[in-house]
Design an enzyme around this catalytic site. Structure first.
Site, mmCIF file in Angstrom:
data_model
loop_
_atom_site.group_PDB
_atom_site.id
_atom_site.type_symbol
_atom_site.label_atom_id
_atom_site.label_comp_id
_atom_site.label_asym_id
_atom_site.label_seq_id
_atom_site.Cartn_x
_atom_site.Cartn_y
_atom_site.Cartn_z
ATOM 1 N N CYS A 133 0.822 -0.680 -0.254
ATOM 2 C CA CYS A 133 0.399 0.006 -0.069
ATOM 3 C C CYS A 133 0.955 1.448 -0.219
ATOM 4 O O CYS A 133 1.530 1.551 -1.271
ATOM 5 C CB CYS A 133 -1.314 -0.005 1.098
ATOM 6 S SG CYS A 133 -1.965 0.965 0.549
ATOM 7 N N HIS A 134 1.253 2.096 0.462
ATOM 8 C CA HIS A 134 1.752 3.144 1.018
ATOM 9 C C HIS A 134 2.924 2.999 1.626
ATOM 10 O O HIS A 134 4.042 3.526 0.900
ATOM 11 C CB HIS A 134 1.185 4.504 2.179
ATOM 12 C CG HIS A 134 -0.077 5.237 1.614
ATOM 13 N ND1 HIS A 134 -1.291 4.521 1.867
ATOM 14 C CD2 HIS A 134 -0.194 6.551 0.973
ATOM 15 C CE1 HIS A 134 -1.991 5.321 1.365
ATOM 16 N NE2 HIS A 134 -1.541 5.933 0.998
ATOM 17 N N GLU A 164 -5.281 7.664 -3.472
ATOM 18 C CA GLU A 164 -5.567 8.742 -2.811
ATOM 19 C C GLU A 164 -6.221 9.175 -2.989
ATOM 20 O O GLU A 164 -6.948 9.827 -2.110
ATOM 21 C CB GLU A 164 -3.882 9.023 -2.862
ATOM 22 C CG GLU A 164 -3.302 10.251 -1.977
ATOM 23 C CD GLU A 164 -3.201 9.057 -0.692
ATOM 24 O OE1 GLU A 164 -3.817 8.860 0.193
ATOM 25 O OE2 GLU A 164 -2.044 8.781 -0.303
#
Length: 228
Positions: A133-134, A164
């Site tokens: 993910c991030h 996002e």
């Protein structure tokens, strides 16, 4: 002997300039942990050590059984983390490093010299380097001993610009993982056909997943790479 995996959590609990809590994202720890905890020896670390902040929004969002059970039964996993600093120079003791996503890593791990040293040491010791993910954003500026970027020329994925935007947090993060990783990799960023779709990318020993839906696949890819 079971392979050893170092899980890395954020210690950051505030979302940029917004007065909102953040941290690590529940399913992105719960699912890989679920896949790996019976097959590997897991150690959990964070920049500050101690309790790593769980993003309350992820508790609201994650209603699947694995996440719910993990939250209920595995508090010690994130409440007693070791200090990330303590693992410098110890890549030989492990077989893989895995960064758990959430918005938190965007603030305390992406430009952390300790984190960048660990990534370099694990990679150069021939270990598996992974994130979801991030968290793949931690690789955007990670350099190897020869000064080259770790991700240069390698396919990679992470939370996308569209995701996002749909989360409404484009302005809350210091940069967008997709943009930074696409540049660092030389245009090798890949993603699922639709936002929030599952996407796993295995580039040799570099394993990344796009979003929460990809967390199980990342865990399974780590297990496969470790031969367990």
């Amino acid at each position: 002997m079971a392979p050893k995996v170092l899980f890395v959590l954020t210690s950051h609990n505030k979302l940029g300039s917004l007065d909102k809590p953040t941290g690590w994202y529940l399913p992105e720890l719960a699912h890989p942990y679920h896949v790996l905890h019976n097959k590997t020896d897991i150690t959990v670390a964070s920049p500050k050590g101690g309790e790593a902040p769980l993003d309350p929004a992820s508790v609201e969002a994650a209603k699947d059984d694995v996440s719910v059970n993990f939250l209920k039964n595995n508090e010690s996993v994130w409440k007693n983390t070791q200090k990330l600093d303590d693992f410098k120079g110890k890549a030989a003791d492990f077989d893989a490093i895995f960064y758990v996503g959430g918005h938190g890593p965007m603030f305390d791990l992406v430009d952390s010299p300790t984190s960048q040293q660990l990534i370099r040491e694990f990679w150069e010791a021939g270990k598996i380097v992974s994130a979801v993910c991030h968290a793949p954003a931690v690789f955007y500026n990670a350099k190897l001993s020869d000064g080259s970027l770790l991700v240069a020329g390698k396919e990679i994925t992470a939370f996308t610009n569209a995701e996002e935007e749909q989360a409404g947090l484009t302005d809350a993060v210091p940069f967008l993982p997709e943009d930074a990783l696409n540049k660092a990799s030389g245009g090798k960023f890949v993603k699922a056909a639709e936002p929030w779709g599952e996407k796993l990318v295995v580039s040799g020993r570099l394993i990344t997943g796009q979003n929460p839906a990809s967390a199980t696949a990342v865990g399974e890819a780590i297990a496969k790479a470790l031969g367990v």
